[in-house]
Design a protein around this motif. Sequence first.
Motif, PDB file in Angstrom:
ATOM      1  N   SER A 169       0.836  -1.203   0.000  1.00 30.66           N
ATOM      2  CA  SER A 169       0.000   0.000   0.000  1.00 30.66           C
ATOM      3  C   SER A 169       0.873   1.256   0.000  1.00 30.66           C
ATOM      4  O   SER A 169       2.049   1.226   0.354  1.00 30.66           O
ATOM      5  CB  SER A 169      -0.905   0.011   1.238  1.00 30.66           C
ATOM      6  N   GLU A 170       0.267   2.377  -0.414  1.00 31.77           N
ATOM      7  CA  GLU A 170       0.975   3.660  -0.376  1.00 31.77           C
ATOM      8  C   GLU A 170       1.349   3.998   1.067  1.00 31.77           C
ATOM      9  O   GLU A 170       2.410   4.579   1.326  1.00 31.77           O
ATOM     10  CB  GLU A 170       0.120   4.767  -0.984  1.00 31.77           C
ATOM     11  N   GLY A 171       0.483   3.621   2.007  1.00 37.15           N
ATOM     12  CA  GLY A 171       0.767   3.851   3.422  1.00 37.15           C
ATOM     13  C   GLY A 171       2.036   3.122   3.867  1.00 37.15           C
ATOM     14  O   GLY A 171       2.828   3.657   4.648  1.00 37.15           O
ATOM     15  N   ALA A 172       2.217   1.903   3.356  1.00 36.29           N
ATOM     16  CA  ALA A 172       3.422   1.129   3.707  1.00 36.29           C
ATOM     17  C   ALA A 172       4.676   1.803   3.152  1.00 36.29           C
ATOM     18  O   ALA A 172       5.714   1.863   3.829  1.00 36.29           O
ATOM     19  CB  ALA A 172       3.315  -0.300   3.181  1.00 36.29           C
ATOM     20  N   VAL A 173       4.572   2.340   1.937  1.00 31.76           N
ATOM     21  CA  VAL A 173       5.713   3.036   1.336  1.00 31.76           C
ATOM     22  C   VAL A 173       6.019   4.300   2.139  1.00 31.76           C
ATOM     23  O   VAL A 173       7.186   4.595   2.441  1.00 31.76           O
ATOM     24  CB  VAL A 173       5.445   3.389  -0.144  1.00 31.76           C
ATOM     25  N   LYS A 174       4.959   5.041   2.503  1.00 31.49           N
ATOM     26  CA  LYS A 174       5.146   6.262   3.304  1.00 31.49           C
ATOM     27  C   LYS A 174       5.865   5.943   4.615  1.00 31.49           C
ATOM     28  O   LYS A 174       6.755   6.674   5.045  1.00 31.49           O
ATOM     29  CB  LYS A 174       3.797   6.921   3.611  1.00 31.49           C
ATOM     30  N   GLN A 175       5.482   4.829   5.249  1.00 29.19           N
ATOM     31  CA  GLN A 175       6.106   4.445   6.520  1.00 29.19           C
ATOM     32  C   GLN A 175       7.577   4.096   6.324  1.00 29.19           C
ATOM     33  O   GLN A 175       8.432   4.482   7.134  1.00 29.19           O
ATOM     34  CB  GLN A 175       5.358   3.264   7.160  1.00 29.19           C
ATOM     35  N   ARG A 176       7.863   3.373   5.248  1.00 32.97           N
ATOM     36  CA  ARG A 176       9.265   3.013   4.975  1.00 32.97           C
ATOM     37  C   ARG A 176      10.111   4.271   4.755  1.00 32.97           C
ATOM     38  O   ARG A 176      11.228   4.372   5.259  1.00 32.97           O
ATOM     39  CB  ARG A 176       9.346   2.113   3.736  1.00 32.97           C
ATOM     40  N   LEU A 177       9.565   5.214   4.012  1.00 32.28           N
ATOM     41  CA  LEU A 177      10.295   6.452   3.736  1.00 32.28           C
ATOM     42  C   LEU A 177      10.427   7.304   5.003  1.00 32.28           C
ATOM     43  O   LEU A 177      11.462   7.927   5.230  1.00 32.28           O
ATOM     44  CB  LEU A 177       9.626   7.244   2.612  1.00 32.28           C
ATOM     45  N   LYS A 178       9.371   7.289   5.822  1.00 34.43           N
ATOM     46  CA  LYS A 178       9.427   8.031   7.086  1.00 34.43           C
ATOM     47  C   LYS A 178      10.534   7.477   7.976  1.00 34.43           C
ATOM     48  O   LYS A 178      11.323   8.227   8.565  1.00 34.43           O
ATOM     49  CB  LYS A 178       8.067   7.947   7.794  1.00 34.43           C
ATOM     50  N   ASN A 179      10.594   6.138   8.083  1.00 35.93           N
ATOM     51  CA  ASN A 179      11.634   5.492   8.883  1.00 35.93           C
ATOM     52  C   ASN A 179      13.028   5.810   8.336  1.00 35.93           C
ATOM     53  O   ASN A 179      13.955   6.099   9.092  1.00 35.93           O
ATOM     54  CB  ASN A 179      11.435   3.971   8.908  1.00 35.93           C
ATOM     55  N   ALA A 180      13.162   5.753   7.007  1.00 36.68           N
ATOM     56  CA  ALA A 180      14.456   6.019   6.374  1.00 36.68           C
ATOM     57  C   ALA A 180      14.892   7.459   6.609  1.00 36.68           C
ATOM     58  O   ALA A 180      16.062   7.725   6.905  1.00 36.68           O
ATOM     59  CB  ALA A 180      14.373   5.716   4.879  1.00 36.68           C
ATOM     60  N   LYS A 181      13.954   8.399   6.511  1.00 33.22           N
ATOM     61  CA  LYS A 181      14.276   9.820   6.748  1.00 33.22           C
ATOM     62  C   LYS A 181      14.776  10.012   8.172  1.00 33.22           C
ATOM     63  O   LYS A 181      15.760  10.727   8.405  1.00 33.22           O
ATOM     64  CB  LYS A 181      13.043  10.704   6.505  1.00 33.22           C
ATOM     65  N   LEU A 182      14.103   9.378   9.109  1.00 37.20           N
ATOM     66  CA  LEU A 182      14.491   9.495  10.514  1.00 37.20           C
ATOM     67  C   LEU A 182      15.906   8.949  10.740  1.00 37.20           C
ATOM     68  O   LEU A 182      16.741   9.588  11.386  1.00 37.20           O
ATOM     69  CB  LEU A 182      13.480   8.731  11.380  1.00 37.20           C
ATOM     70  N   LYS A 183      16.196   7.791  10.176  1.00 36.02           N
ATOM     71  CA  LYS A 183      17.502   7.154  10.362  1.00 36.02           C
ATOM     72  C   LYS A 183      18.625   7.938   9.683  1.00 36.02           C
ATOM     73  O   LYS A 183      19.762   7.932  10.153  1.00 36.02           O
ATOM     74  CB  LYS A 183      17.464   5.715   9.827  1.00 36.02           C
ATOM     75  N   LEU A 184      18.294   8.607   8.572  1.00 33.07           N
ATOM     76  CA  LEU A 184      19.303   9.357   7.829  1.00 33.07           C
ATOM     77  C   LEU A 184      19.376  10.824   8.241  1.00 33.07           C
ATOM     78  O   LEU A 184      20.243  11.560   7.786  1.00 33.07           O
ATOM     79  CB  LEU A 184      19.005   9.271   6.325  1.00 33.07           C
ATOM     80  N   GLY A 185      18.429  11.260   9.087  1.00 34.25           N
ATOM     81  CA  GLY A 185      18.395  12.661   9.487  1.00 34.25           C
ATOM     82  C   GLY A 185      18.014  13.573   8.338  1.00 34.25           C
ATOM     83  O   GLY A 185      18.482  14.716   8.239  1.00 34.25           O
ATOM     84  N   ALA A 186      17.145  13.081   7.460  1.00 29.68           N
ATOM     85  CA  ALA A 186      16.723  13.844   6.275  1.00 29.68           C
ATOM     86  C   ALA A 186      15.337  14.431   6.477  1.00 29.68           C
ATOM     87  O   ALA A 186      14.531  13.900   7.246  1.00 29.68           O
ATOM     88  CB  ALA A 186      16.739  12.937   5.047  1.00 29.68           C
ATOM     89  N   LYS A 187      15.053  15.523   5.774  1.00 31.25           N
ATOM     90  CA  LYS A 187      13.749  16.175   5.894  1.00 31.25           C
ATOM     91  C   LYS A 187      12.754  15.685   4.858  1.00 31.25           C
ATOM     92  O   LYS A 187      11.547  15.717   5.074  1.00 31.25           O
ATOM     93  CB  LYS A 187      13.920  17.687   5.779  1.00 31.25           C
ATOM     94  N   THR A 188      13.254  15.264   3.712  1.00 32.45           N
ATOM     95  CA  THR A 188      12.368  14.799   2.639  1.00 32.45           C
ATOM     96  C   THR A 188      12.831  13.432   2.144  1.00 32.45           C
ATOM     97  O   THR A 188      13.976  13.031   2.384  1.00 32.45           O
ATOM     98  CB  THR A 188      12.383  15.786   1.449  1.00 32.45           C
ATOM     99  N   GLY A 189      11.943  12.774   1.409  1.00 36.23           N
ATOM    100  CA  GLY A 189      12.305  11.492   0.815  1.00 36.23           C
ATOM    101  C   GLY A 189      13.425  11.647  -0.203  1.00 36.23           C
ATOM    102  O   GLY A 189      14.324  10.804  -0.279  1.00 36.23           O
ATOM    103  N   SER A 190      13.385  12.735  -0.963  1.00 35.65           N
ATOM    104  CA  SER A 190      14.433  12.981  -1.965  1.00 35.65           C
ATOM    105  C   SER A 190      15.788  13.185  -1.301  1.00 35.65           C
ATOM    106  O   SER A 190      16.809  12.686  -1.777  1.00 35.65           O
ATOM    107  CB  SER A 190      14.098  14.211  -2.814  1.00 35.65           C
ATOM    108  N   GLN A 191      15.786  13.932  -0.196  1.00 35.49           N
ATOM    109  CA  GLN A 191      17.033  14.159   0.531  1.00 35.49           C
ATOM    110  C   GLN A 191      17.553  12.845   1.120  1.00 35.49           C
ATOM    111  O   GLN A 191      18.755  12.572   1.081  1.00 35.49           O
ATOM    112  CB  GLN A 191      16.826  15.192   1.640  1.00 35.49           C
ATOM    113  N   ALA A 192      16.650  12.030   1.636  1.00 31.63           N
ATOM    114  CA  ALA A 192      17.047  10.726   2.190  1.00 31.63           C
ATOM    115  C   ALA A 192      17.646   9.849   1.098  1.00 31.63           C
ATOM    116  O   ALA A 192      18.666   9.184   1.314  1.00 31.63           O
ATOM    117  CB  ALA A 192      15.839  10.043   2.828  1.00 31.63           C
ATOM    118  N   ALA A 193      17.028   9.857  -0.080  1.00 31.03           N
ATOM    119  CA  ALA A 193      17.547   9.063  -1.197  1.00 31.03           C
ATOM    120  C   ALA A 193      18.921   9.561  -1.631  1.00 31.03           C
ATOM    121  O   ALA A 193      19.821   8.767  -1.906  1.00 31.03           O
ATOM    122  CB  ALA A 193      16.566   9.112  -2.368  1.00 31.03           C
ATOM    123  N   ALA A 194      19.088  10.882  -1.667  1.00 32.18           N
ATOM    124  CA  ALA A 194      20.386  11.462  -2.052  1.00 32.18           C
ATOM    125  C   ALA A 194      21.465  11.080  -1.046  1.00 32.18           C
ATOM    126  O   ALA A 194      22.593  10.730  -1.423  1.00 32.18           O
ATOM    127  CB  ALA A 194      20.266  12.978  -2.185  1.00 32.18           C
TER     128      ALA A 194
END
Length: 202
Positions: A169-194
């Motif tokens: 689900s889109e919700g599952a993707v949002k959660q994965r990106l939220k977790n990744a942002k938190l772990k990377l100290g990023a503000k956006t998904g794009s910043q986390a990916a970069a």
Amino acid sequence: MSTLLGPDEIGQLAPSGYYIALRIGFAFPMEEVNAFPEDWIRHYTKQRFMLFDPVVRWAYSNTGAIRWSDISLDDPKRIVAQAQTFGMRYGVTVSLLDGGADAQRSFASFTRSDREYTELELKLLSAFLVRRHNETAPPTNLTKAELEALGMVKDGKRLKEIAYELSVSEGAVKQRLKNAKLKLGAKTGSQAAALANQYGLI
């Protein structure tokens, strides 16, 4: 003076300027601070000194800390002597390298005009570089699912596309990106990916 040096303390220890390069990858550092005098930076760049600089050569081939006056490498362009005319009469360089296959190097140079650096100052500056190197280490707790989602963000895919391709689900993707942002100290998904890309995680 505390071993947890901050920008103010570094400025006091290196009143003539300093340069810090953290986690140098294939060609560029992940984070770089060049606080050398602007006139020196212009002169250094114009003369294309980097490939000839004995301080840089020492930093790339050694670990530890050394006073510039103790570097015995050839200096055919008299770079260290020229630095002195820009107020950087005394300098110290610190270099360290990770272990492992994806080893990354960090190094820093600190300068002053009035006296040589003491042994205590060399230890403090070495501890500072180790701390900054460790602070910029890639996180090791990102899950495979989080990295997969970040890889798709890096490739320019939208939330709906990512959810469809991963059969979640889109919700599952949002959660994965939220977790990744938190772990990377990023503000956006794009910043986390970069950041994940810069760390070589995706």
